[in-house]
Design an enzyme around this catalytic site. Structure first.
Site, PDB file in Angstrom:
ATOM      1  N   TRP A   1       0.814  -1.217   0.000  1.00 29.26           N
ATOM      2  CA  TRP A   1       0.000   0.000   0.000  1.00 29.26           C
ATOM      3  C   TRP A   1       0.840   1.256   0.000  1.00 29.26           C
ATOM      4  O   TRP A   1       0.563   2.194  -0.764  1.00 29.26           O
ATOM      5  CB  TRP A   1      -1.023  -0.038   1.142  1.00 29.26           C
ATOM      6  CG  TRP A   1      -2.048  -1.073   0.831  1.00 29.26           C
ATOM      7  CD1 TRP A   1      -2.175  -2.302   1.395  1.00 29.26           C
ATOM      8  CD2 TRP A   1      -3.025  -1.021  -0.226  1.00 29.26           C
ATOM      9  NE1 TRP A   1      -3.177  -3.007   0.768  1.00 29.26           N
ATOM     10  CE2 TRP A   1      -3.720  -2.253  -0.222  1.00 29.26           C
ATOM     11  CE3 TRP A   1      -3.380  -0.056  -1.172  1.00 29.26           C
ATOM     12  CZ2 TRP A   1      -4.748  -2.538  -1.128  1.00 29.26           C
ATOM     13  CZ3 TRP A   1      -4.408  -0.337  -2.072  1.00 29.26           C
ATOM     14  CH2 TRP A   1      -5.080  -1.562  -2.042  1.00 29.26           C
TER      15      TRP A   1
ATOM     16  N   ASP B   1      -1.600   7.017   6.137  1.00 30.80           N
ATOM     17  CA  ASP B   1      -2.725   6.238   5.616  1.00 30.80           C
ATOM     18  C   ASP B   1      -3.107   5.211   6.685  1.00 30.80           C
ATOM     19  O   ASP B   1      -2.478   4.164   6.803  1.00 30.80           O
ATOM     20  CB  ASP B   1      -2.327   5.544   4.317  1.00 30.80           C
ATOM     21  CG  ASP B   1      -3.416   4.601   3.815  1.00 30.80           C
ATOM     22  OD1 ASP B   1      -4.471   4.481   4.469  1.00 30.80           O
ATOM     23  OD2 ASP B   1      -3.204   3.990   2.747  1.00 30.80           O
TER      24      ASP B   1
ATOM     25  N   LYS C   1     -12.523  -1.013   6.446  1.00 36.14           N
ATOM     26  CA  LYS C   1     -11.916  -1.961   7.364  1.00 36.14           C
ATOM     27  C   LYS C   1     -12.437  -1.749   8.791  1.00 36.14           C
ATOM     28  O   LYS C   1     -13.044  -2.650   9.356  1.00 36.14           O
ATOM     29  CB  LYS C   1     -10.396  -1.871   7.292  1.00 36.14           C
ATOM     30  CG  LYS C   1      -9.882  -2.352   5.916  1.00 36.14           C
ATOM     31  CD  LYS C   1      -8.517  -1.839   5.553  1.00 36.14           C
ATOM     32  CE  LYS C   1      -8.202  -1.965   4.078  1.00 36.14           C
ATOM     33  NZ  LYS C   1      -8.137  -3.335   3.552  1.00 36.14           N
TER      34      LYS C   1
END
Lengths: 365, 365
Positions: free
Chosen positions: B107, B177, B201
Site C-alpha cells: 500500500w 494512511d 476496514k
C-alpha cells in the site's frame, strides 16, 4: 408492525423501490447463506464478481441495449468529480483542445465552470437569460466543428428542463450527464461518446457514478491526470483498480433486476410518461398551479410548479408532509415546489399527490 | 429462522458488527418514523445534517480526541484517490516540492508510485528487500528536512506489518494512511499533518474516505488540482460541496456510536491487544504455524501466518470455511493465511479460530 412508507419526492438522494429495500433488509446479515452480508466480502472474491458485479454490468447492458464497443464503468466518486474528469480525459481528442458546452441550468453550469480550468470552453448556448425555462432558437446555437466534444445535461434536476431529442453535432462526440434521467426512457447509446450518471436518483443511493464510454474515447487523458481520474484505468482494471463502493454496486444491481422484472426500459418509460403527463395536466388545468417551463422541454423526472404566493408554496409543502407526501420543496435557488418522480416513485404516489393538490386548491384557491 | 453469522476474517471490505447491521436492518425502510430510509433524503436536509452527519463528525472527534485545529472531512472516493490527492495538495508546502515516503509494503508502494508522477519523491526507507517483514536499522532511514511532508502507512494490511511508534521527522508534517488501523487504538492526532482512512476496514462498508487534517495544511494545492481533489473544497463546504456517499456516512456514524457504547478507543484497544496477543501466542507456541514478521512490528489488525506447505495452507482455508471461519486466505502476492481481526471481529471469533488451528494441527501436524 405499524409501518408507513411515505411518498418521497426528494430530488436526490431519492426514493428507492420498496421491494428493493425489502430485499436488502432480507440479505443484510446473511447473504445467500454465506454468513456475511454482500458488503463484508472482498471486491475481488468470486462471490462478489459472479453474483454482484458481473450481473449488474450485464443487466445494465441489457436494459440500455449497450453496443459491444462500449465499456461500462463503475466509478467510486460523486457525479461532480466527472466535471473535471471529462475535460481531463477528452480535451486532447482533437488538436484545438476545446469543447462545446450547453448551459441549460445549474448542473451544466457547474460542469462548465470546472471545465474552464482545463481548456477553451465554448458555451454553445445558454438559456440563463430566461432562467433556464426555455430553449433558445436553433440559430443561436453556436457549435464548433473542431470541438473535442460537446457536453450537455439532458435533464436539469433543479429547473425541470429536459431535452427530448439529442443535439446534432456532426461527428463531434457527445458527452451527457444523465444523472437524473438514466434508465427512465430508451436511449440510443451509439449517439454518445460517453454517458455518465450518478446513482442517487434512478440507480440507488449516492456514492457511485456509472459511465458508459465508447472504446475509442479513452486513452487521451492529460498526462498529469490522477490515475483514478482516467477512464482508461477503469477500462483496464474492469473498474477494480481499487476497492469500489461495493454496497453501491450491489444496490445498482438490485435496481437493474427490479427494472428487468418490471419489463425493462420500454415499460418504465410508459409509466414515466403517464406519471409526468397526468401531473402536468393537473397543473395546466388549474389556474392555481403554474409550471414555467416551455412545454416541449418539460422534464419527465422533475416537475416544478409554483402556487400563487411564496406563503402558499410553504404551506403546501408543510401540509403535504403531514399527508405523507414528503420532500416537495423546490430547490432554494428557484423556490416553489419540485416533485421528483423518478423510476422508483410509484404511479400511485403521483395520483395521491394530484388528489392532494386538488384538495389544497379547494381549500386555499 | 435458521441463521448463522460466520466469523469473517476478510481484509476488506471487512466484517461489520452484528448489532450495527441489525440497527441498519431495523431502520432501512422507515428511519426515525420519517417514512423513508436515511439514504433516501437530501444530504442538505436538516434531518441528514442533524441526525446523521454532524453526530458522526462529533463522535469521531470525541473518539479520537481530535484537537480543535483539525478539520474532519468525509470524502466520497476510495482510499486510493488519496495517493494523488496527497502530493497534489501538499508538495507545494515547501519550496523544494519534494516529499519523503516510507516503503513498507504494497500500500505504501502504491502511494509512492502515484506521488512520483507529481514531484520529487524520496523513498526514505524501503523494506522491500526483506519482503516487508522487518524494519531497517535507524541509520538506514534517510529523511530530508526540506521535505514538504512525510507519508507512511502505519499498518500494512497485506504483510501484517505495523508501526507501534510514530516516526520522528523534526517538524516535517506527517501524513498517515490509517485505513487498516484507524480507531483500533489511541492516536496522538496532533503529531500528524493529516490522517486519512478508507472506511472499509474499521468504519463500515467501502466507498468513503475520512480525512483529519490540520488547518494549516490546506490551501496549497497545485493550481490544476480538480476541485474535488482539493482538501480546501471539503473544508470550505463542510464536506458537502456535492452529494456525498450518505449511506457510508450513516454507517460510519453507527460504527462510531457502537464504539462509544463499548467504552471508546481505550476499551477497544484493550480488546484488540488481547485478540492479537492470543493469536500470535498460539502461532509462536506451535511449530506448525509460522509468522514471518519482526515481533516489534507485528500487526494487531492483520495476523498472517504460514503452514508447513502450500497444500496445507489451502486445506486450512477450506476446512476453516466449513467451520464458519471465512475469508482466511492470504493475499495472492504472499500466500499463506491472513486473519484480519479489526474492531468488529469479536474476541470470541479469535478464540474459535485458535481452537480450530489447534484441532487442525492435531489432525495434520
Amino acid at each position: 408492525m405499524t409501518f408507513h412508507r411515505a411518498y418521497n419526492f426528494c430530488a436526490g438522494p431519492a426514493t428507492i423501490p420498496e421491494v428493493v429495500l425489502e430485499r436488502v433488509r432480507e440479505e443484510l446479515l446473511n447473504w445467500k447463506g454465506r454468513g456475511s452480508s454482500f458488503m463484508e466480502i472482498s471486491h475481488r472474491s468470486t462471490d462478489f464478481l459472479k453474483l454482484v458485479f458481473e450481473p449488474a454490468r450485464e443487466n445494465l447492458k441489457k436494459l440500455l441495449n449497450i453496443p459491444e464497443d462500449y465499456h461500462i464503468l463503475f466509478i467510486t466518486t460523486g457525479t461532480s468529480h466527472q466535471f473535471a474528469m471529462v475535460p481531463l480525459n477528452f480535451l486532447n481528442l482533437k488538436p484545438h483542445k476545446s469543447a462545446d458546452y450547453l448551459h441549460t441550468g445549474v448542473w451544466s453550469g457547474k460542469a462548465i465552470n470546472e471545465a474552464k480550468r482545463y481548456g477553451n470552453i465554448n458555451v454553445a448556448l445558454s438559456t440563463e437569460n430566461n432562467r433556464f425555462t426555455k430553449m433558445c432558437s436553433p440559430n443561436e446555437l453556436k457549435l464548433d466543428s473542431n470541438a473535442s466534444y460537446l457536453h450537455y445535461t439532458p435533464n436539469e434536476t433543479i429547473h425541470g428542463f429536459q431535452f427530448h431529442t439529442i443535439p446534432e453535432t456532426h461527428n463531434v462526440p457527445i458527452i451527457a450527464d444523465m444523472s437524473s434521467e438514466i434508465l427512465s426512457r430508451p436511449i440510443e447509446v451509439s449517439r454518445y461518446g460517453m454517458i455518465y450518471a450518478g446513482t442517487q436518483k434512478n440507480i440507488g443511493p449516492s456514492g457511485l457514478t456509472i459511465a458508459i464510454i465508447h472504446k475509442n474515447m479513452a486513452g487521451f487523458a492529460n498526462a498529469l491526470t490522477p490515475t483514478l481520474y482516467q477512464y482508461q484505468t477503469y477500462i483496464d482494471s474492469g473498474s477494480l483498480y481499487h476497492t469500489p463502493n461495493t454496497f453501491g454496486i450491489y444496490m445498482a444491481g438490485c435496481i437493474f433486476e427490479w427494472l428487468l422484472n418490471l419489463g425493462g426500459i420500454s415499460e418504465i418509460a410508459k409509466i414515466n410518461q403517464r406519471k409526468s403527463q397526468k401531473l402536468y395536466d393537473a397543473i395546466d388545468h388549474s389556474s392555481f398551479y403554474r409550471n414555467p417551463v416551455q412545454k416541449e422541454f418539460r422534464s419527465q423526472m422533475n416537475v416544478i410548479y409554483y402556487l400563487p404566493t411564496v406563503e402558499l408554496d410553504q404551506l403546501f409543502v408543510k401540509e403535504a408532509q403531514n399527508n405523507h407526501l414528503i420532500n416537495l420543496k423546490g430547490h432554494k435557488s428557484i423556490g416553489g415546489i419540485r416533485a421528483s418522480i423518478y423510476n422508483a416513485m410509484p404511479e400511485k404516489g403521483v395520483d395521491v399527490l394530484i388528489e392532494f393538490m386538488q384538495e389544497f386548491e379547494r381549500k386555499y384557491g
